[in-house]
Each structure stands twice: as structure tokens, then as C-alpha cells.
Design a protein around this motif. Sequence first.
Motif, PDB file in Angstrom:
ATOM      1  N   ALA A  39       0.820  -1.204   0.000  1.00  0.00           N
ATOM      2  CA  ALA A  39       0.000   0.000   0.000  1.00  0.00           C
ATOM      3  C   ALA A  39       0.857   1.259   0.000  1.00  0.00           C
ATOM      4  O   ALA A  39       0.450   2.299  -0.511  1.00  0.00           O
ATOM      5  CB  ALA A  39      -0.918   0.004   1.222  1.00  0.00           C
ATOM      6  N   VAL A  40       2.049   1.166   0.580  1.00  0.00           N
ATOM      7  CA  VAL A  40       2.981   2.293   0.662  1.00  0.00           C
ATOM      8  C   VAL A  40       4.367   1.763   0.341  1.00  0.00           C
ATOM      9  O   VAL A  40       4.806   0.761   0.914  1.00  0.00           O
ATOM     10  CB  VAL A  40       2.988   2.917   2.078  1.00  0.00           C
ATOM     11  CG1 VAL A  40       4.030   4.015   2.181  1.00  0.00           C
ATOM     12  CG2 VAL A  40       1.615   3.433   2.458  1.00  0.00           C
ATOM     13  N   LYS A  41       5.033   2.423  -0.606  1.00  0.00           N
ATOM     14  CA  LYS A  41       6.420   2.078  -0.948  1.00  0.00           C
ATOM     15  C   LYS A  41       7.209   3.374  -0.956  1.00  0.00           C
ATOM     16  O   LYS A  41       7.056   4.179  -1.878  1.00  0.00           O
ATOM     17  CB  LYS A  41       6.513   1.412  -2.322  1.00  0.00           C
ATOM     18  CG  LYS A  41       5.832   0.068  -2.411  1.00  0.00           C
ATOM     19  CD  LYS A  41       5.903  -0.483  -3.821  1.00  0.00           C
ATOM     20  CE  LYS A  41       5.069   0.381  -4.721  1.00  0.00           C
ATOM     21  NZ  LYS A  41       4.379  -0.209  -5.795  1.00  0.00           N
ATOM     22  N   ARG A  42       8.029   3.570   0.077  1.00  0.00           N
ATOM     23  CA  ARG A  42       8.770   4.822   0.182  1.00  0.00           C
ATOM     24  C   ARG A  42      10.268   4.573   0.292  1.00  0.00           C
ATOM     25  O   ARG A  42      10.706   3.733   1.067  1.00  0.00           O
ATOM     26  CB  ARG A  42       8.310   5.616   1.391  1.00  0.00           C
ATOM     27  CG  ARG A  42       6.904   6.148   1.215  1.00  0.00           C
ATOM     28  CD  ARG A  42       6.734   7.419   1.954  1.00  0.00           C
ATOM     29  NE  ARG A  42       5.421   7.981   1.689  1.00  0.00           N
ATOM     30  CZ  ARG A  42       4.819   8.815   2.491  1.00  0.00           C
ATOM     31  NH1 ARG A  42       5.404   9.211   3.603  1.00  0.00           N
ATOM     32  NH2 ARG A  42       3.642   9.299   2.198  1.00  0.00           N
ATOM     33  N   LEU A  43      10.998   5.362  -0.470  1.00  0.00           N
ATOM     34  CA  LEU A  43      12.459   5.365  -0.413  1.00  0.00           C
ATOM     35  C   LEU A  43      12.893   6.741   0.059  1.00  0.00           C
ATOM     36  O   LEU A  43      12.499   7.751  -0.534  1.00  0.00           O
ATOM     37  CB  LEU A  43      13.065   5.064  -1.787  1.00  0.00           C
ATOM     38  CG  LEU A  43      14.578   5.258  -1.939  1.00  0.00           C
ATOM     39  CD1 LEU A  43      15.351   4.342  -0.996  1.00  0.00           C
ATOM     40  CD2 LEU A  43      14.993   5.042  -3.387  1.00  0.00           C
ATOM     41  N   VAL A  64       9.632   8.623  -3.720  1.00  0.00           N
ATOM     42  CA  VAL A  64      10.953   9.026  -3.242  1.00  0.00           C
ATOM     43  C   VAL A  64      10.831  10.311  -2.438  1.00  0.00           C
ATOM     44  O   VAL A  64      10.241  11.285  -2.900  1.00  0.00           O
ATOM     45  CB  VAL A  64      11.943   9.212  -4.413  1.00  0.00           C
ATOM     46  CG1 VAL A  64      13.298   9.678  -3.913  1.00  0.00           C
ATOM     47  CG2 VAL A  64      12.076   7.914  -5.207  1.00  0.00           C
ATOM     48  N   THR A  65      11.393  10.285  -1.246  1.00  0.00           N
ATOM     49  CA  THR A  65      11.439  11.463  -0.391  1.00  0.00           C
ATOM     50  C   THR A  65      12.899  11.853  -0.224  1.00  0.00           C
ATOM     51  O   THR A  65      13.701  11.066   0.297  1.00  0.00           O
ATOM     52  CB  THR A  65      10.817  11.180   0.997  1.00  0.00           C
ATOM     53  OG1 THR A  65       9.452  10.831   0.805  1.00  0.00           O
ATOM     54  CG2 THR A  65      10.919  12.389   1.896  1.00  0.00           C
ATOM     55  N   VAL A  66      13.247  13.032  -0.726  1.00  0.00           N
ATOM     56  CA  VAL A  66      14.608  13.550  -0.583  1.00  0.00           C
ATOM     57  C   VAL A  66      14.567  14.619   0.490  1.00  0.00           C
ATOM     58  O   VAL A  66      13.774  15.552   0.412  1.00  0.00           O
ATOM     59  CB  VAL A  66      15.144  14.127  -1.914  1.00  0.00           C
ATOM     60  CG1 VAL A  66      16.537  14.700  -1.732  1.00  0.00           C
ATOM     61  CG2 VAL A  66      15.132  13.054  -3.002  1.00  0.00           C
ATOM     62  N   THR A  67      15.419  14.472   1.478  1.00  0.00           N
ATOM     63  CA  THR A  67      15.411  15.412   2.592  1.00  0.00           C
ATOM     64  C   THR A  67      16.782  16.023   2.815  1.00  0.00           C
ATOM     65  O   THR A  67      17.801  15.375   2.599  1.00  0.00           O
ATOM     66  CB  THR A  67      14.913  14.730   3.892  1.00  0.00           C
ATOM     67  OG1 THR A  67      14.914  15.678   4.935  1.00  0.00           O
ATOM     68  CG2 THR A  67      15.763  13.544   4.275  1.00  0.00           C
ATOM     69  N   SER A  68      16.765  17.276   3.208  1.00  0.00           N
ATOM     70  CA  SER A  68      18.029  17.948   3.524  1.00  0.00           C
ATOM     71  C   SER A  68      18.435  17.673   4.966  1.00  0.00           C
ATOM     72  O   SER A  68      19.566  17.866   5.349  1.00  0.00           O
ATOM     73  CB  SER A  68      17.893  19.461   3.316  1.00  0.00           C
ATOM     74  OG  SER A  68      16.870  19.967   4.149  1.00  0.00           O
ATOM     75  N   GLY A  69      17.477  17.205   5.755  1.00  0.00           N
ATOM     76  CA  GLY A  69      17.758  16.880   7.149  1.00  0.00           C
ATOM     77  C   GLY A  69      18.124  15.412   7.292  1.00  0.00           C
ATOM     78  O   GLY A  69      18.568  14.752   6.347  1.00  0.00           O
ATOM     79  N   ASP A  70      17.904  14.902   8.469  1.00  0.00           N
ATOM     80  CA  ASP A  70      18.232  13.523   8.789  1.00  0.00           C
ATOM     81  C   ASP A  70      17.203  12.574   8.171  1.00  0.00           C
ATOM     82  O   ASP A  70      16.024  12.629   8.503  1.00  0.00           O
ATOM     83  CB  ASP A  70      18.279  13.372  10.313  1.00  0.00           C
ATOM     84  CG  ASP A  70      18.887  12.057  10.751  1.00  0.00           C
ATOM     85  OD1 ASP A  70      18.804  11.067   9.990  1.00  0.00           O
ATOM     86  OD2 ASP A  70      19.462  12.022  11.856  1.00  0.00           O
ATOM     87  N   VAL A  71      17.656  11.710   7.290  1.00  0.00           N
ATOM     88  CA  VAL A  71      16.788  10.740   6.630  1.00  0.00           C
ATOM     89  C   VAL A  71      16.116   9.848   7.669  1.00  0.00           C
ATOM     90  O   VAL A  71      14.925   9.549   7.571  1.00  0.00           O
ATOM     91  CB  VAL A  71      17.593   9.897   5.615  1.00  0.00           C
ATOM     92  CG1 VAL A  71      16.802   8.705   5.128  1.00  0.00           C
ATOM     93  CG2 VAL A  71      18.025  10.764   4.438  1.00  0.00           C
ATOM     94  N   ASP A  72      16.871   9.422   8.688  1.00  0.00           N
ATOM     95  CA  ASP A  72      16.326   8.526   9.710  1.00  0.00           C
ATOM     96  C   ASP A  72      15.117   9.143  10.412  1.00  0.00           C
ATOM     97  O   ASP A  72      14.116   8.468  10.647  1.00  0.00           O
ATOM     98  CB  ASP A  72      17.383   8.183  10.759  1.00  0.00           C
ATOM     99  CG  ASP A  72      18.507   7.322  10.218  1.00  0.00           C
ATOM    100  OD1 ASP A  72      18.485   6.990   9.019  1.00  0.00           O
ATOM    101  OD2 ASP A  72      19.405   6.982  11.004  1.00  0.00           O
ATOM    102  N   VAL A  73      15.227  10.410  10.757  1.00  0.00           N
ATOM    103  CA  VAL A  73      14.137  11.077  11.470  1.00  0.00           C
ATOM    104  C   VAL A  73      12.904  11.138  10.583  1.00  0.00           C
ATOM    105  O   VAL A  73      11.790  10.808  11.017  1.00  0.00           O
ATOM    106  CB  VAL A  73      14.557  12.487  11.948  1.00  0.00           C
ATOM    107  CG1 VAL A  73      13.364  13.244  12.514  1.00  0.00           C
ATOM    108  CG2 VAL A  73      15.675  12.389  12.971  1.00  0.00           C
TER     109      VAL A  73
END
Length: 142
Positions: A39-43, A64-73
Motif C-alpha cells: 500500500a505504501v512504498k517509500r524510499l 521518493v522522499t529527498v530530505t536535507s535533514g536527517d533521513v532517519d528522522v
Amino acid sequence: MDEPARVGVFVDGPNVFREEFDVDLDEIRDTAGEEGRLAVKRLYLDEGAPPELIRAAEARGFEVTVTSGDVDVKLAVDMTEFVASGELDTVVVVSRDTDFKPAVEVANRHGLRTVALAPGEHGRSDALANAAHAHVTLGETE
């Protein structure tokens, strides 16, 4: 007839897509798909992610989620929001990072099935694997 489990797969890109691991997006998707309907596939990636990886992930149906902060958070918060929403029955965390243990524990407390999917035996977090209901190591043959 029973509905298949609604599965969310959350991939810690910087932690999994490393030179020492031979990780394949199709293998991640197919392995997570063994748990039910995806149902959800996120990288999750950081700003230094190669455009080819982003294109490949999107071509395989990953958001795809690209973040400038901490990917883990970002991954842990998003996963916890999905757990609280009731939209999923199973969460699959693809990482070798112990940092996701608390998010897995929240999912467990909410009655979801949890799976820790590791990129390789030498990259597996035992703490994460032990917190989840099941753990799978990519590339292992049974």
C-alpha cells in the motif's frame, strides 16, 4: 475471503544503497510484497542521492522522499504516522540501523506486524531484527 495485509515498506536509502551491499529495488519490493499488498512504498534519500537512483525507484513504483535533514528522522516520523493512521497492517523497515527500533516498537504496540529487512548479514542490526516480528536478509537463500 480475507483481504491481503496492507503493507508499508520504508527504505533507508543512504544506509542500504552502499557500495558494500548489492541491493536491488526489485528484490526489496518483491520481498516486502510477500507480506501482502504493498500500500505504501517509500524510499528516503539525502540531497546527495544520484538522479539515476531516484529515477529507478520511481520507475519501480516507489515514492521518493529527498530530505536535507536527517533521513532517519523523516522515515521514522512518516512510518509512525502511518502506524497511527490505521492504514497499514504490516510495516517493513529496510535498514541496518538500530535507530528504527523505537518506531518498530510503536508499530508492535499498535498491533501491526513488523519486519526488519537487511541488505546483508554483515549489515544487519540485531537490535532492529530482534524488535521486529520477523527479519529477512536480502540475498539469503533458504
